[in-house]
Design an enzyme around this catalytic site. Structure first.
Site, short mmCIF file in Angstrom:
data_model
loop_
_atom_site.label_atom_id
_atom_site.label_comp_id
_atom_site.label_asym_id
_atom_site.label_seq_id
_atom_site.Cartn_x
_atom_site.Cartn_y
_atom_site.Cartn_z
N PRO A 2 0.64 -1.39 0.01
CA PRO A 2 0.31 0.09 -0.08
C PRO A 2 0.69 1.05 -0.11
O PRO A 2 1.98 1.19 0.80
CB PRO A 2 -0.98 -0.35 1.22
CG PRO A 2 -0.69 -1.66 1.21
CD PRO A 2 0.13 -2.11 1.35
N GLU A 3 0.88 2.22 -1.42
CA GLU A 3 1.52 3.85 -1.11
C GLU A 3 0.35 4.33 -1.10
O GLU A 3 -0.85 3.82 -1.42
CB GLU A 3 2.51 3.33 -1.70
CG GLU A 3 3.81 2.40 -1.93
CD GLU A 3 4.64 2.55 -2.19
OE1 GLU A 3 5.25 3.75 -2.84
OE2 GLU A 3 5.74 1.53 -2.28
N LYS A 51 -0.93 8.20 3.51
CA LYS A 51 -0.78 6.98 3.16
C LYS A 51 -2.23 6.33 4.48
O LYS A 51 -1.75 5.44 4.97
CB LYS A 51 -0.16 6.01 4.04
CG LYS A 51 1.50 5.91 2.89
CD LYS A 51 2.61 5.45 2.84
CE LYS A 51 3.61 5.46 2.22
NZ LYS A 51 4.79 4.41 2.05
N ARG A 250 14.61 -0.92 4.31
CA ARG A 250 14.25 -1.37 3.57
C ARG A 250 14.67 -1.80 2.42
O ARG A 250 16.05 -1.41 2.01
CB ARG A 250 12.69 -0.25 3.03
CG ARG A 250 12.03 0.31 4.23
CD ARG A 250 11.55 -0.09 4.92
NE ARG A 250 10.36 -0.57 4.05
CZ ARG A 250 9.02 0.78 3.74
NH1 ARG A 250 9.04 1.29 3.85
NH2 ARG A 250 8.21 -0.14 2.65
#
Length: 281
Positions: A2-3, A51, A250
């Site tokens: 999800p972005e 977000k 990340r």
């Protein structure tokens, strides 16, 4: 993952499903909200903010949720079988007479006064898909820490809201710089923000992200998720390495031939490169 584009699309679908009808069922499965009952109240609107998702409810209340890494909202006709995950992963259920929305694996769920929304989203920078988008302000925030790497700076939602790990890697590829390039060395910061906005805008209404202009499977993204495979542009194997502060690293993808600037050695993190796909036939 999800972005900002995924959240924008989720907000649109939730608004279409829930807004304008009174809730006939409300089940919020987190301890602090276990006794909350919004039945009889009408969802007035659902809006994205970076977000974050804000479902505004009659009476001046807002149900705030965040999808995190793998959360989702699933919508189906009221009365249909639930789908989206096992029961123990459900964190929220909102239903009108016509539609039911179920939130799975939501890492953040809060009920607050609409007037207090700033307590959960006030820290965000300009929203790439929001009415408050302000490119010069986003650039000002990015340049406030010129020694920071571009990869970390664009992921910082207090600089500009909506970019996640996929767009970080794709954006750096399109700019032909590595994600470890210092912000101070960015040739044209306004071009970065313009390109970031363009990527999210063109993808917000479609479920499959495309940054290459090629919709064919396996050709939709330049570098993200393609470690060890040949770069679409030059054929050099795409690399992967972790980036970010300890405990919040990340995975970052880049092409060492197409992108200039400093780079982290893939072996430094112990993360192996994915092998190229086996030839078909």
């Amino acid at each position: 993952m999800p972005e900002g584009d995924t959240v924008w699309r989720t907000a649109r679908d939730l608004h279409r499903a829930l807004a304008g009808e009174p809730l006939v069922r409300c089940d919020l499965r987190v301890p602090k909200l276990a006794t909350v009952d919004l039945r009889g109240r009408t969802v007035t609107e659902v809006v994205p903010c970076g977000k974050h998702l804000l479902a505004r409810v009659e009476g001046g209340l807002t149900l705030h949720s965040h999808l995190g890494m793998d959360g989702s909202w699933r919508i189906h006709a009221t009365g249909e079988r639930q789908r989206g995950g096992p029961q123990h992963q459900i964190r929220a259920l909102l239903a009108t007479a016509s539609h039911t929305a179920i939130g799975y694996r939501l890492p953040a769920l809060d009920l607050l006064r609409t007037a207090d929304e700033a307590t959960v989203v006030g820290h965000l920078g300009p929203d790439l898909l929001g009415p408050d988008w302000d490119a010069p302000e986003a650039v000002r925030r990015l340049l406030a820490d010129p020694a920071r790497t571009i990869g970390e700076a664009v992921l910082d939602q207090s600089n500009l809201a909506g970019i996640g790990n996929v767009y970080k890697s794709e954006l750096c590829f399109l700019l032909r710089i590595t994600p470890w390039t210092p912000v101070a060395d960015l040739p044209d910061p306004l071009r970065l923000t313009a390109l970031a906005k363009k990527l999210l805008e063109v993808n917000k209404s479609r479920p499959a992200r495309i940054t290459t202009a090629d919709p064919r499977p396996g050709r939709q993204l330049w570098v993200y998720g393609r470690a060890g495979r040949p770069c679409h542009r030059c054929g050099t194997p795409v690399r992967i390495a972790d980036q970010g502060p300890a405990g919040r690293e990340r995975p970052t993808y880049w092409c060492p031939a197409c992108q200039s600037g400093p780079a982290e050695a893939p072996s430094a993190t112990g993360r192996p490169m994915a092998p190229p796909p086996a030839p078909s036939g």
